[in-house]
Design an enzyme around this catalytic site. Structure first.
Site, short mmCIF file in Angstrom:
data_model
loop_
_atom_site.label_atom_id
_atom_site.label_comp_id
_atom_site.label_asym_id
_atom_site.label_seq_id
_atom_site.Cartn_x
_atom_site.Cartn_y
_atom_site.Cartn_z
N CYS A 118 37.42 31.28 28.23
CA CYS A 118 37.47 32.75 28.15
C CYS A 118 38.14 33.21 26.87
O CYS A 118 37.78 34.23 26.31
CB CYS A 118 38.21 33.30 29.37
SG CYS A 118 39.84 32.63 29.59
N GLU B 117 29.17 37.74 25.31
CA GLU B 117 29.86 36.46 25.54
C GLU B 117 28.82 35.36 25.77
O GLU B 117 28.08 35.40 26.75
CB GLU B 117 30.78 36.58 26.76
CG GLU B 117 31.65 35.36 26.96
CD GLU B 117 32.53 35.47 28.20
OE1 GLU B 117 32.04 35.97 29.24
OE2 GLU B 117 33.69 35.03 28.13
N GLU C 230 40.56 39.09 35.77
CA GLU C 230 40.61 38.32 34.52
C GLU C 230 39.17 38.05 34.13
O GLU C 230 38.49 37.23 34.77
CB GLU C 230 41.42 37.05 34.72
CG GLU C 230 42.83 37.38 35.18
CD GLU C 230 43.82 36.25 35.03
OE1 GLU C 230 43.42 35.09 34.93
OE2 GLU C 230 45.03 36.55 35.01
P1 NAD Z 1 31.06 34.57 37.71
O1 NAD Z 1 31.52 35.97 37.61
O2 NAD Z 1 29.61 34.30 37.73
O3 NAD Z 1 31.65 33.87 39.03
C1 NAD Z 1 33.03 33.78 39.29
C2 NAD Z 1 33.25 33.69 40.78
O4 NAD Z 1 32.83 34.91 41.38
C3 NAD Z 1 32.45 32.58 41.47
O5 NAD Z 1 33.25 31.99 42.48
C4 NAD Z 1 31.29 33.34 42.11
O6 NAD Z 1 30.75 32.71 43.24
C5 NAD Z 1 31.98 34.64 42.49
N1 NAD Z 1 31.08 35.79 42.66
C6 NAD Z 1 29.91 36.05 42.05
N2 NAD Z 1 29.39 37.21 42.51
C7 NAD Z 1 30.26 37.72 43.41
C8 NAD Z 1 30.31 38.89 44.22
N3 NAD Z 1 29.32 39.80 44.19
N4 NAD Z 1 31.36 39.08 45.04
C9 NAD Z 1 32.38 38.19 45.07
N5 NAD Z 1 32.39 37.04 44.34
C10 NAD Z 1 31.35 36.82 43.51
O7 NAD Z 1 31.79 33.81 36.51
P2 NAD Z 1 31.56 32.29 36.05
O8 NAD Z 1 30.23 32.23 35.38
O9 NAD Z 1 31.88 31.38 37.18
O10 NAD Z 1 32.73 32.11 34.97
C11 NAD Z 1 32.62 32.40 33.62
C12 NAD Z 1 33.25 33.74 33.29
O11 NAD Z 1 34.64 33.74 33.66
C13 NAD Z 1 33.23 34.08 31.82
O12 NAD Z 1 32.86 35.41 31.65
C14 NAD Z 1 34.67 33.86 31.38
O13 NAD Z 1 35.07 34.58 30.24
C15 NAD Z 1 35.41 34.31 32.59
N6 NAD Z 1 36.77 33.78 32.59
C16 NAD Z 1 37.81 34.64 32.34
C17 NAD Z 1 39.11 34.16 32.30
C18 NAD Z 1 40.27 35.09 32.04
O14 NAD Z 1 41.39 34.69 32.29
N7 NAD Z 1 40.05 36.29 31.56
C19 NAD Z 1 39.37 32.79 32.51
C20 NAD Z 1 38.28 31.95 32.75
C21 NAD Z 1 36.98 32.46 32.80
#
Ligand code: NAD
Length: 506
Positions: free
Chosen positions: A299, A397, A265
Protein backbone atom coordinates in the site's frame (compact mmCIF):
# COMPACT_ATOMS: atom_id res chain seq x y z
CA UNK A 1 15.53 -32.34 -10.49
CA UNK A 2 18.24 -30.22 -8.86
CA UNK A 3 18.93 -30.46 -5.13
CA UNK A 4 17.41 -26.97 -4.68
CA UNK A 5 14.15 -28.05 -6.34
CA UNK A 6 14.06 -31.20 -4.21
CA UNK A 7 14.57 -29.12 -1.05
CA UNK A 8 11.68 -26.84 -2.01
CA UNK A 9 9.46 -29.80 -2.77
CA UNK A 10 10.29 -31.15 0.68
CA UNK A 11 9.48 -27.75 2.20
CA UNK A 12 6.00 -27.84 0.65
CA UNK A 13 5.47 -31.43 1.83
CA UNK A 14 6.53 -30.38 5.32
CA UNK A 15 3.93 -27.59 5.31
CA UNK A 16 1.35 -30.38 5.27
CA UNK A 17 -1.48 -28.13 4.07
CA UNK A 18 -4.93 -29.56 4.71
CA UNK A 19 -8.38 -28.23 3.88
CA UNK A 20 -9.38 -25.31 6.07
CA UNK A 21 -12.42 -24.84 8.32
CA UNK A 22 -13.82 -21.80 10.05
CA UNK A 23 -12.86 -21.08 13.66
CA UNK A 24 -16.00 -20.19 15.59
CA UNK A 25 -16.58 -20.21 19.34
CA UNK A 26 -13.32 -22.03 20.02
CA UNK A 27 -13.94 -24.84 17.51
CA UNK A 28 -12.86 -25.59 13.95
CA UNK A 29 -16.08 -26.15 11.99
CA UNK A 30 -17.39 -26.45 8.43
CA UNK A 31 -19.49 -23.66 6.98
CA UNK A 32 -23.20 -23.99 7.82
CA UNK A 33 -23.85 -24.36 4.08
CA UNK A 34 -21.02 -26.96 3.81
CA UNK A 35 -19.76 -24.98 0.81
CA UNK A 36 -16.05 -24.63 0.07
CA UNK A 37 -13.90 -22.69 -2.38
CA UNK A 38 -10.53 -23.38 -3.98
CA UNK A 39 -7.30 -21.75 -2.90
CA UNK A 40 -4.64 -21.36 -5.61
CA UNK A 41 -0.85 -21.42 -5.52
CA UNK A 42 0.33 -18.21 -7.30
CA UNK A 43 3.54 -19.91 -8.44
CA UNK A 44 1.77 -22.69 -10.38
CA UNK A 45 -1.92 -21.74 -10.32
CA UNK A 46 -2.63 -25.25 -9.06
CA UNK A 47 -5.19 -25.78 -6.32
CA UNK A 48 -3.56 -25.90 -2.88
CA UNK A 49 -6.61 -26.80 -0.80
CA UNK A 50 -10.32 -26.21 -0.16
CA UNK A 51 -11.51 -23.48 2.18
CA UNK A 52 -14.81 -23.47 4.09
CA UNK A 53 -16.95 -20.75 2.56
CA UNK A 54 -18.60 -18.81 5.37
CA UNK A 55 -21.60 -16.59 4.76
CA UNK A 56 -24.18 -14.76 6.83
CA UNK A 57 -25.15 -17.79 8.95
CA UNK A 58 -21.53 -18.36 9.99
CA UNK A 59 -20.85 -14.66 10.59
CA UNK A 60 -23.95 -14.42 12.78
CA UNK A 61 -22.85 -17.49 14.76
CA UNK A 62 -19.37 -16.03 15.25
CA UNK A 63 -20.71 -12.62 16.28
CA UNK A 64 -23.08 -14.22 18.82
CA UNK A 65 -20.16 -16.19 20.29
CA UNK A 66 -17.96 -13.07 20.39
CA UNK A 67 -20.71 -11.03 22.02
CA UNK A 68 -21.22 -13.70 24.68
CA UNK A 69 -17.49 -13.84 25.41
CA UNK A 70 -17.36 -10.05 25.64
CA UNK A 71 -20.21 -9.95 28.15
CA UNK A 72 -18.80 -12.99 29.94
CA UNK A 73 -15.31 -14.23 30.74
CA UNK A 74 -13.27 -11.87 28.56
CA UNK A 75 -15.08 -8.76 29.69
CA UNK A 76 -14.77 -9.77 33.35
CA UNK A 77 -11.12 -10.83 33.23
CA UNK A 78 -8.47 -8.76 35.00
CA UNK A 79 -6.38 -6.71 32.57
CA UNK A 80 -3.14 -8.35 33.72
CA UNK A 81 -4.57 -11.79 32.98
CA UNK A 82 -5.83 -10.62 29.58
CA UNK A 83 -2.40 -9.25 28.70
CA UNK A 84 -0.78 -12.52 29.69
CA UNK A 85 -2.81 -14.12 26.91
CA UNK A 86 -1.64 -11.42 24.48
CA UNK A 87 2.00 -12.11 25.35
CA UNK A 88 1.42 -15.86 25.02
CA UNK A 89 0.10 -15.32 21.49
CA UNK A 90 3.33 -13.42 20.67
CA UNK A 91 5.35 -16.34 22.07
CA UNK A 92 3.60 -18.99 19.99
CA UNK A 93 3.98 -16.88 16.85
CA UNK A 94 7.71 -16.55 17.53
CA UNK A 95 7.97 -20.30 18.10
CA UNK A 96 6.38 -20.95 14.68
CA UNK A 97 8.06 -18.29 12.49
CA UNK A 98 9.91 -20.97 10.51
CA UNK A 99 6.59 -22.59 9.66
CA UNK A 100 4.44 -19.48 9.10
CA UNK A 101 6.78 -17.65 6.70
CA UNK A 102 6.91 -20.47 4.09
CA UNK A 103 3.15 -20.94 4.41
CA UNK A 104 2.64 -17.24 3.69
CA UNK A 105 5.00 -17.36 0.69
CA UNK A 106 3.37 -20.52 -0.67
CA UNK A 107 -0.09 -18.92 -0.43
CA UNK A 108 0.67 -15.36 -1.60
CA UNK A 109 3.78 -15.54 -3.81
CA UNK A 110 5.63 -13.11 -1.52
CA UNK A 111 9.36 -13.95 -1.37
CA UNK A 112 10.30 -15.92 1.72
CA UNK A 113 13.15 -13.59 2.71
CA UNK A 114 10.46 -10.89 3.06
CA UNK A 115 7.70 -12.98 4.71
CA UNK A 116 10.16 -14.00 7.46
CA UNK A 117 10.46 -10.33 8.45
CA UNK A 118 6.71 -9.76 8.23
CA UNK A 119 5.99 -12.71 10.50
CA UNK A 120 8.51 -11.50 13.08
CA UNK A 121 6.67 -8.13 13.02
CA UNK A 122 3.41 -9.99 13.73
CA UNK A 123 4.68 -11.23 17.11
CA UNK A 124 5.92 -7.71 17.89
CA UNK A 125 2.42 -6.33 17.27
CA UNK A 126 1.12 -8.45 20.18
CA UNK A 127 4.02 -7.67 22.54
CA UNK A 128 3.77 -3.99 21.72
CA UNK A 129 0.07 -3.79 22.55
CA UNK A 130 0.43 -5.82 25.73
CA UNK A 131 2.98 -3.22 26.82
CA UNK A 132 1.00 -0.23 25.53
CA UNK A 133 -2.20 -1.24 27.31
CA UNK A 134 -0.43 -1.80 30.62
CA UNK A 135 1.62 1.40 30.50
CA UNK A 136 -0.15 3.88 28.23
CA UNK A 137 -3.89 3.15 28.30
CA UNK A 138 -4.48 5.77 30.95
CA UNK A 139 -7.26 8.24 31.54
CA UNK A 140 -7.05 11.91 32.40
CA UNK A 141 -8.39 13.85 35.38
CA UNK A 142 -9.80 17.38 35.15
CA UNK A 143 -9.96 19.22 38.44
CA UNK A 144 -12.55 22.07 38.58
CA UNK A 145 -11.47 24.13 41.62
CA UNK A 146 -12.65 22.41 44.80
CA UNK A 147 -16.07 21.64 43.30
CA UNK A 148 -15.60 18.80 40.83
CA UNK A 149 -13.24 16.21 39.56
CA UNK A 150 -13.94 14.81 36.11
CA UNK A 151 -11.97 11.84 34.90
CA UNK A 152 -11.85 9.61 31.83
CA UNK A 153 -11.52 5.88 31.46
CA UNK A 154 -11.09 3.64 28.39
CA UNK A 155 -13.74 0.99 27.91
CA UNK A 156 -13.63 -1.74 25.26
CA UNK A 157 -16.44 -1.45 22.76
CA UNK A 158 -17.60 -5.00 22.10
CA UNK A 159 -17.34 -7.18 19.02
CA UNK A 160 -14.72 -5.90 16.58
CA UNK A 161 -15.14 -6.90 12.92
CA UNK A 162 -11.75 -7.04 11.23
CA UNK A 163 -11.58 -7.28 7.43
CA UNK A 164 -8.15 -7.73 5.89
CA UNK A 165 -6.46 -7.90 2.46
CA UNK A 166 -4.13 -10.48 0.92
CA UNK A 167 -1.00 -8.38 0.38
CA UNK A 168 0.66 -8.92 3.76
CA UNK A 169 -2.04 -11.07 5.35
CA UNK A 170 -0.50 -12.40 8.56
CA UNK A 171 1.16 -9.12 9.53
CA UNK A 172 -1.93 -7.02 8.77
CA UNK A 173 -4.29 -9.39 10.60
CA UNK A 174 -2.15 -9.22 13.73
CA UNK A 175 -1.83 -5.43 13.33
CA UNK A 176 -5.57 -5.27 14.03
CA UNK A 177 -6.14 -8.31 16.29
CA UNK A 178 -3.44 -7.28 18.79
CA UNK A 179 -4.90 -3.87 19.75
CA UNK A 180 -8.49 -5.12 19.45
CA UNK A 181 -7.95 -7.96 21.95
CA UNK A 182 -5.44 -6.18 24.19
CA UNK A 183 -7.90 -3.33 24.79
CA UNK A 184 -10.56 -5.88 25.78
CA UNK A 185 -12.74 -6.35 22.70
CA UNK A 186 -13.59 -9.68 21.12
CA UNK A 187 -12.91 -10.35 17.44
CA UNK A 188 -14.44 -11.77 14.29
CA UNK A 189 -11.81 -11.80 11.54
CA UNK A 190 -12.76 -12.06 7.86
CA UNK A 191 -9.47 -12.69 6.07
CA UNK A 192 -8.97 -12.15 2.33
CA UNK A 193 -10.22 -15.08 0.26
CA UNK A 194 -7.00 -15.28 -1.79
CA UNK A 195 -4.73 -15.78 1.26
CA UNK A 196 -6.41 -17.99 3.87
CA UNK A 197 -3.52 -20.22 4.97
CA UNK A 198 -1.82 -18.13 7.63
CA UNK A 199 -5.14 -16.82 9.01
CA UNK A 200 -5.97 -20.46 9.72
CA UNK A 201 -2.54 -21.00 11.26
CA UNK A 202 -3.16 -17.99 13.48
CA UNK A 203 -6.47 -19.50 14.59
CA UNK A 204 -4.62 -22.73 15.50
CA UNK A 205 -1.96 -20.81 17.41
CA UNK A 206 -4.46 -18.65 19.27
CA UNK A 207 -6.51 -21.76 20.01
CA UNK A 208 -3.42 -23.34 21.58
CA UNK A 209 -3.04 -20.57 24.19
CA UNK A 210 -6.50 -21.32 25.60
CA UNK A 211 -8.40 -18.04 25.24
CA UNK A 212 -11.99 -18.35 26.47
CA UNK A 213 -14.18 -19.62 23.64
CA UNK A 214 -15.67 -16.98 21.36
CA UNK A 215 -13.03 -14.31 22.09
CA UNK A 216 -11.39 -14.84 18.69
CA UNK A 217 -13.17 -16.15 15.58
CA UNK A 218 -12.16 -16.54 11.94
CA UNK A 219 -14.77 -16.74 9.18
CA UNK A 220 -13.32 -17.35 5.72
CA UNK A 221 -15.39 -16.42 2.70
CA UNK A 222 -15.98 -13.80 0.06
CA UNK A 223 -16.24 -10.07 0.61
CA UNK A 224 -19.69 -9.68 -0.88
CA UNK A 225 -21.18 -12.38 1.40
CA UNK A 226 -19.14 -13.02 4.56
CA UNK A 227 -17.56 -9.54 4.64
CA UNK A 228 -20.83 -7.74 3.91
CA UNK A 229 -22.66 -9.76 6.61
CA UNK A 230 -20.07 -8.76 9.19
CA UNK A 231 -20.57 -5.12 8.23
CA UNK A 232 -24.37 -5.42 8.39
CA UNK A 233 -24.52 -7.22 11.76
CA UNK A 234 -25.90 -4.80 14.39
CA UNK A 235 -23.92 -6.46 17.21
CA UNK A 236 -20.62 -5.61 15.51
CA UNK A 237 -19.73 -2.25 16.96
CA UNK A 238 -16.67 -1.40 14.94
CA UNK A 239 -15.11 -2.34 11.63
CA UNK A 240 -11.40 -2.08 11.02
CA UNK A 241 -10.87 -2.47 7.30
CA UNK A 242 -7.75 -2.57 5.15
CA UNK A 243 -8.21 -2.89 1.43
CA UNK A 244 -9.14 -1.03 -1.71
CA UNK A 245 -10.62 2.45 -1.58
CA UNK A 246 -13.76 1.44 -3.48
CA UNK A 247 -14.39 -1.45 -1.04
CA UNK A 248 -13.94 0.97 1.86
CA UNK A 249 -16.59 3.23 0.46
CA UNK A 250 -18.95 0.27 -0.16
CA UNK A 251 -18.47 -0.87 3.45
CA UNK A 252 -19.21 2.61 4.78
CA UNK A 253 -22.49 2.65 2.83
CA UNK A 254 -23.50 -0.87 3.86
CA UNK A 255 -22.82 -0.24 7.53
CA UNK A 256 -24.72 3.04 7.69
CA UNK A 257 -27.96 1.51 9.00
CA UNK A 258 -26.23 -0.03 12.00
CA UNK A 259 -24.09 3.05 12.82
CA UNK A 260 -20.65 1.69 13.60
CA UNK A 261 -17.26 3.22 13.92
CA UNK A 262 -14.79 2.59 11.10
CA UNK A 263 -11.09 2.61 10.64
CA UNK A 264 -10.27 2.65 6.92
CA UNK A 265 -6.77 1.86 5.66
CA UNK A 266 -7.11 2.14 1.91
CA UNK A 267 -5.18 2.39 -1.35
CA UNK A 268 -2.15 4.50 -2.24
CA UNK A 269 -0.21 6.01 -5.11
CA UNK A 270 2.70 7.42 -3.18
CA UNK A 271 5.30 9.79 -4.63
CA UNK A 272 9.05 9.57 -4.16
CA UNK A 273 10.76 12.87 -4.94
CA UNK A 274 14.50 12.86 -5.62
CA UNK A 275 16.23 16.25 -5.75
CA UNK A 276 19.55 16.82 -7.52
CA UNK A 277 21.47 17.08 -4.22
CA UNK A 278 20.16 13.75 -2.84
CA UNK A 279 22.43 10.89 -1.85
CA UNK A 280 22.10 9.28 -5.27
CA UNK A 281 23.02 5.72 -4.33
CA UNK A 282 20.82 5.57 -1.22
CA UNK A 283 17.89 7.13 -3.06
CA UNK A 284 18.33 4.53 -5.80
CA UNK A 285 18.36 1.68 -3.27
CA UNK A 286 15.30 3.02 -1.45
CA UNK A 287 13.34 3.69 -4.61
CA UNK A 288 14.03 0.22 -6.02
CA UNK A 289 13.16 -1.53 -2.76
CA UNK A 290 10.11 0.68 -2.16
CA UNK A 291 8.38 -0.32 -5.38
CA UNK A 292 9.63 -3.87 -6.02
CA UNK A 293 9.56 -5.34 -2.50
CA UNK A 294 6.44 -7.39 -1.61
CA UNK A 295 6.05 -7.89 -5.40
CA UNK A 296 4.92 -4.26 -5.62
CA UNK A 297 1.73 -5.30 -3.79
CA UNK A 298 2.36 -2.78 -1.07
CA UNK A 299 0.00 0.00 0.00
CA UNK A 300 2.86 2.40 0.77
CA UNK A 301 4.86 1.53 -2.39
CA UNK A 302 6.57 4.53 -4.00
CA UNK A 303 4.85 3.94 -7.31
CA UNK A 304 5.39 7.48 -8.71
CA UNK A 305 9.01 8.57 -9.03
CA UNK A 306 9.71 12.28 -9.60
CA UNK A 307 13.33 12.93 -10.58
CA UNK A 308 14.98 16.32 -10.83
CA UNK A 309 15.73 16.88 -14.52
CA UNK A 310 19.47 17.18 -13.95
CA UNK A 311 19.75 13.63 -12.56
CA UNK A 312 16.97 12.06 -14.64
CA UNK A 313 19.07 10.35 -17.32
CA UNK A 314 21.63 8.85 -14.96
CA UNK A 315 19.03 7.74 -12.40
CA UNK A 316 16.90 6.06 -15.08
CA UNK A 317 19.97 4.35 -16.54
CA UNK A 318 20.89 2.97 -13.12
CA UNK A 319 17.30 1.92 -12.42
CA UNK A 320 17.28 -0.02 -15.68
CA UNK A 321 20.31 -1.96 -14.48
CA UNK A 322 18.51 -2.75 -11.21
CA UNK A 323 15.33 -3.80 -12.97
CA UNK A 324 17.32 -6.11 -15.25
CA UNK A 325 19.09 -7.72 -12.33
CA UNK A 326 16.22 -8.20 -9.88
CA UNK A 327 15.88 -11.91 -9.17
CA UNK A 328 12.39 -13.00 -10.18
CA UNK A 329 11.53 -16.50 -9.09
CA UNK A 330 10.03 -19.08 -6.80
CA UNK A 331 8.75 -17.37 -3.64
CA UNK A 332 10.12 -20.23 -1.54
CA UNK A 333 13.64 -19.57 -2.80
CA UNK A 334 15.73 -17.43 -0.40
CA UNK A 335 17.39 -15.69 -3.38
CA UNK A 336 14.09 -14.51 -4.91
CA UNK A 337 13.44 -10.77 -4.79
CA UNK A 338 10.17 -10.63 -6.75
CA UNK A 339 7.69 -13.51 -6.83
CA UNK A 340 4.40 -14.13 -8.67
CA UNK A 341 1.35 -11.91 -8.07
CA UNK A 342 -1.34 -13.31 -5.83
CA UNK A 343 -3.96 -14.44 -8.34
CA UNK A 344 -4.65 -14.63 -12.11
CA UNK A 345 -7.36 -11.95 -11.78
CA UNK A 346 -4.92 -9.52 -10.18
CA UNK A 347 -2.22 -10.51 -12.72
CA UNK A 348 -4.65 -9.60 -15.54
CA UNK A 349 -5.42 -6.25 -13.86
CA UNK A 350 -1.74 -5.34 -13.67
CA UNK A 351 -1.15 -6.47 -17.28
CA UNK A 352 -4.12 -4.35 -18.38
CA UNK A 353 -2.47 -1.26 -16.83
CA UNK A 354 0.66 -1.95 -18.90
CA UNK A 355 -1.48 -2.13 -22.04
CA UNK A 356 -3.22 1.14 -21.14
CA UNK A 357 0.16 2.80 -20.53
CA UNK A 358 1.25 1.74 -24.03
CA UNK A 359 -1.99 2.97 -25.57
CA UNK A 360 -1.47 6.31 -23.80
CA UNK A 361 1.95 6.62 -25.44
CA UNK A 362 4.32 5.63 -22.63
CA UNK A 363 7.47 3.53 -22.99
CA UNK A 364 7.69 0.32 -21.00
CA UNK A 365 10.99 -1.03 -19.75
CA UNK A 366 10.77 -4.45 -18.12
CA UNK A 367 13.16 -6.86 -16.43
CA UNK A 368 13.10 -10.60 -16.87
CA UNK A 369 10.96 -13.54 -15.86
CA UNK A 370 12.78 -16.87 -16.29
CA UNK A 371 11.16 -18.95 -19.06
CA UNK A 372 10.60 -21.85 -16.65
CA UNK A 373 8.30 -19.70 -14.48
CA UNK A 374 5.67 -18.91 -17.09
CA UNK A 375 2.97 -20.98 -15.34
CA UNK A 376 2.79 -18.51 -12.41
CA UNK A 377 1.33 -15.00 -12.20
CA UNK A 378 4.65 -13.30 -12.95
CA UNK A 379 4.95 -9.67 -13.96
CA UNK A 380 8.55 -8.58 -14.54
CA UNK A 381 9.75 -5.52 -12.61
CA UNK A 382 8.73 -2.65 -14.88
CA UNK A 383 9.42 1.05 -15.35
CA UNK A 384 7.10 3.31 -17.26
CA UNK A 385 8.86 6.20 -18.96
CA UNK A 386 7.74 9.03 -21.16
CA UNK A 387 4.62 9.47 -19.09
CA UNK A 388 2.95 12.44 -17.40
CA UNK A 389 1.20 12.57 -14.05
CA UNK A 390 -2.26 12.86 -15.61
CA UNK A 391 -2.04 9.45 -17.31
CA UNK A 392 -3.99 6.45 -15.99
CA UNK A 393 -0.91 4.56 -14.85
CA UNK A 394 0.26 7.59 -12.82
CA UNK A 395 -3.14 8.16 -11.22
CA UNK A 396 -4.53 4.70 -10.43
CA UNK A 397 -3.17 2.14 -8.00
CA UNK A 398 -1.58 -0.66 -10.06
CA UNK A 399 -0.50 -2.71 -7.01
CA UNK A 400 2.24 -4.58 -8.84
CA UNK A 401 5.98 -4.18 -9.59
CA UNK A 402 5.41 -1.15 -11.80
CA UNK A 403 7.14 2.21 -11.34
CA UNK A 404 6.02 5.35 -13.15
CA UNK A 405 8.97 7.69 -13.71
CA UNK A 406 8.57 11.45 -14.26
CA UNK A 407 10.75 14.55 -14.41
CA UNK A 408 10.54 17.93 -12.64
CA UNK A 409 12.43 21.20 -12.55
CA UNK A 410 11.16 23.29 -9.62
CA UNK A 411 10.21 22.54 -6.02
CA UNK A 412 6.74 24.13 -6.34
CA UNK A 413 6.09 22.17 -9.49
CA UNK A 414 6.93 18.80 -7.92
CA UNK A 415 4.82 19.49 -4.84
CA UNK A 416 1.84 20.22 -7.09
CA UNK A 417 2.47 17.05 -9.09
CA UNK A 418 2.89 14.92 -5.96
CA UNK A 419 -0.46 16.19 -4.66
CA UNK A 420 -2.29 15.92 -7.97
CA UNK A 421 -3.68 12.45 -7.23
CA UNK A 422 -6.70 11.01 -5.43
CA UNK A 423 -4.60 9.23 -2.80
CA UNK A 424 -2.58 10.46 0.17
CA UNK A 425 -1.11 7.49 2.02
CA UNK A 426 2.68 7.89 2.04
CA UNK A 427 5.48 9.91 0.46
CA UNK A 428 9.28 9.98 0.32
CA UNK A 429 11.62 12.95 -0.17
CA UNK A 430 15.33 12.71 -0.90
CA UNK A 431 17.50 15.83 -0.50
CA UNK A 432 20.49 16.92 1.57
CA UNK A 433 18.98 20.36 2.07
CA UNK A 434 17.35 19.97 5.48
CA UNK A 435 15.10 23.01 5.10
CA UNK A 436 13.83 21.89 1.74
CA UNK A 437 13.35 18.35 3.06
CA UNK A 438 10.97 19.51 5.80
CA UNK A 439 9.32 22.11 3.59
CA UNK A 440 8.45 19.63 0.87
CA UNK A 441 7.52 16.89 3.34
CA UNK A 442 5.03 19.17 5.06
CA UNK A 443 3.57 20.34 1.75
CA UNK A 444 2.85 16.83 0.45
CA UNK A 445 -0.68 15.69 1.32
CA UNK A 446 -0.10 12.29 2.85
CA UNK A 447 -0.66 10.56 6.16
CA UNK A 448 3.01 9.56 6.39
CA UNK A 449 6.17 10.93 4.86
CA UNK A 450 9.76 9.74 5.06
CA UNK A 451 12.76 12.08 4.47
CA UNK A 452 15.96 10.39 3.25
CA UNK A 453 14.60 7.07 4.38
CA UNK A 454 12.91 3.99 3.10
CA UNK A 455 9.65 2.92 4.71
CA UNK A 456 10.90 2.04 8.19
CA UNK A 457 8.01 1.47 10.55
CA UNK A 458 7.79 2.76 14.11
CA UNK A 459 4.92 1.03 15.92
CA UNK A 460 4.33 4.07 18.13
CA UNK A 461 3.35 6.48 15.38
CA UNK A 462 -0.15 7.07 13.93
CA UNK A 463 -0.51 4.89 10.84
CA UNK A 464 -3.00 5.87 8.15
CA UNK A 465 -3.74 7.93 5.10
CA UNK A 466 -5.32 11.19 4.03
CA UNK A 467 -7.63 11.89 1.05
CA UNK A 468 -8.89 8.62 -0.49
CA UNK A 469 -6.23 6.59 1.34
CA UNK A 470 -8.09 6.30 4.59
CA UNK A 471 -10.02 7.55 7.53
CA UNK A 472 -8.64 7.48 11.05
CA UNK A 473 -5.37 6.32 12.49
CA UNK A 474 -4.26 3.05 14.08
CA UNK A 475 -0.89 2.37 15.69
CA UNK A 476 0.60 3.45 19.01
CA UNK A 477 -1.83 4.95 21.48
CA UNK A 478 -3.91 6.20 18.53
CA UNK A 479 -5.43 2.72 18.36
CA UNK A 480 -7.03 3.37 21.77
CA UNK A 481 -9.18 6.11 20.21
CA UNK A 482 -10.59 3.57 17.80
CA UNK A 483 -10.76 0.35 19.84
CA UNK A 484 -12.05 1.91 23.07
CA UNK A 485 -14.73 4.27 24.22
CA UNK A 486 -13.53 7.28 26.23
CA UNK A 487 -16.01 7.53 29.07
CA UNK A 488 -15.98 10.56 31.32
CA UNK A 489 -17.11 10.38 34.94
CA UNK A 490 -18.14 13.68 36.57
CA UNK A 491 -17.93 13.79 40.36
CA UNK A 492 -19.16 16.62 42.60
CA UNK A 493 -16.81 17.24 45.52
CA UNK A 494 -19.23 19.45 47.45
CA UNK A 495 -22.81 20.71 47.19
CA UNK A 496 -23.05 22.93 44.15
CA UNK A 497 -25.94 24.95 42.80
CA UNK A 498 -28.75 22.86 41.27
CA UNK A 499 -31.72 24.76 39.78
CA UNK A 500 -34.91 23.85 41.64
CA UNK A 501 -37.53 23.57 38.92
CA UNK A 502 -41.08 23.07 40.24
CA UNK A 503 -40.18 23.65 43.87
CA UNK A 504 -42.78 25.74 45.70
CA UNK A 505 -41.54 29.02 47.06
CA UNK A 506 -42.14 29.49 50.82
P1 NAD B 1 -10.13 -5.60 -1.30
O1 NAD B 1 -10.76 -4.31 -0.96
O2 NAD B 1 -10.50 -6.24 -2.58
O3 NAD B 1 -10.42 -6.69 -0.18
C1 NAD B 1 -10.05 -6.51 1.17
C2 NAD B 1 -10.97 -7.32 2.06
O4 NAD B 1 -12.29 -6.81 1.95
C3 NAD B 1 -11.06 -8.81 1.68
O5 NAD B 1 -11.12 -9.58 2.85
C4 NAD B 1 -12.38 -8.88 0.93
O6 NAD B 1 -12.99 -10.15 0.98
C5 NAD B 1 -13.21 -7.87 1.70
N1 NAD B 1 -14.36 -7.32 0.98
C6 NAD B 1 -14.51 -7.12 -0.35
N2 NAD B 1 -15.73 -6.59 -0.61
C7 NAD B 1 -16.36 -6.44 0.58
C8 NAD B 1 -17.64 -5.94 0.98
N3 NAD B 1 -18.52 -5.49 0.09
N4 NAD B 1 -17.95 -5.92 2.29
C9 NAD B 1 -17.06 -6.35 3.22
N5 NAD B 1 -15.84 -6.86 2.90
C10 NAD B 1 -15.49 -6.88 1.60
O7 NAD B 1 -8.56 -5.34 -1.21
P2 NAD B 1 -7.39 -6.35 -1.60
O8 NAD B 1 -7.35 -6.42 -3.10
O9 NAD B 1 -7.51 -7.59 -0.80
O10 NAD B 1 -6.09 -5.57 -1.06
C11 NAD B 1 -5.37 -4.64 -1.79
C12 NAD B 1 -5.73 -3.22 -1.39
O11 NAD B 1 -5.49 -3.02 0.01
C13 NAD B 1 -4.91 -2.16 -2.09
O12 NAD B 1 -5.75 -1.13 -2.51
C14 NAD B 1 -3.95 -1.68 -1.01
O13 NAD B 1 -3.45 -0.38 -1.19
C15 NAD B 1 -4.82 -1.77 0.20
N6 NAD B 1 -4.00 -1.80 1.41
C16 NAD B 1 -3.99 -0.68 2.21
C17 NAD B 1 -3.19 -0.66 3.35
C18 NAD B 1 -3.16 0.55 4.25
O14 NAD B 1 -2.69 0.43 5.37
N7 NAD B 1 -3.65 1.70 3.82
C19 NAD B 1 -2.41 -1.78 3.69
C20 NAD B 1 -2.45 -2.89 2.84
C21 NAD B 1 -3.26 -2.89 1.70
Amino acid sequence: MTQKQLDKQQMVTDLDVKDIQLYVNGKFVDAESSKTFENLNPFTNEVINQIAEGDQADIDKAVTAADKAFKGPWGKMKVSERLEFINKIADVIDEHVEEIAPLESYDTGLPISQTKKMVARAAKNFRFYAEMVSSRMVGEAYQVDDEFINYTIHKPIGVAGLITPWNAPFMLETWKIAPALATGNTVVLKPAEWSPLTANKLAELIDSVGLPEGVFNVVHGFGETAGASLVANPDVKLISFTGETKTGSEITKNGADTLKRYSMELGGKSPIIVFDDADFERALDACTWGIFSFNGERCTANSRLFLHESIYDEFVERLKERVDNIVVGDPLDEETQVGPLIHPTHFNNVKRYLEIAKEEGADIVSGNVPASMKQGNFVAPTMILNVTNDKTVAQEEVFGPVLTVMKFKEEEEVIALANDVEYGLAGYVWTKDIQRGHRVAQAVDSGMLWINSQNVRDLRIPFGGSKSSGIGREGGHYAFDFYTEHQVIHVALKDHHIPQFGKKKN
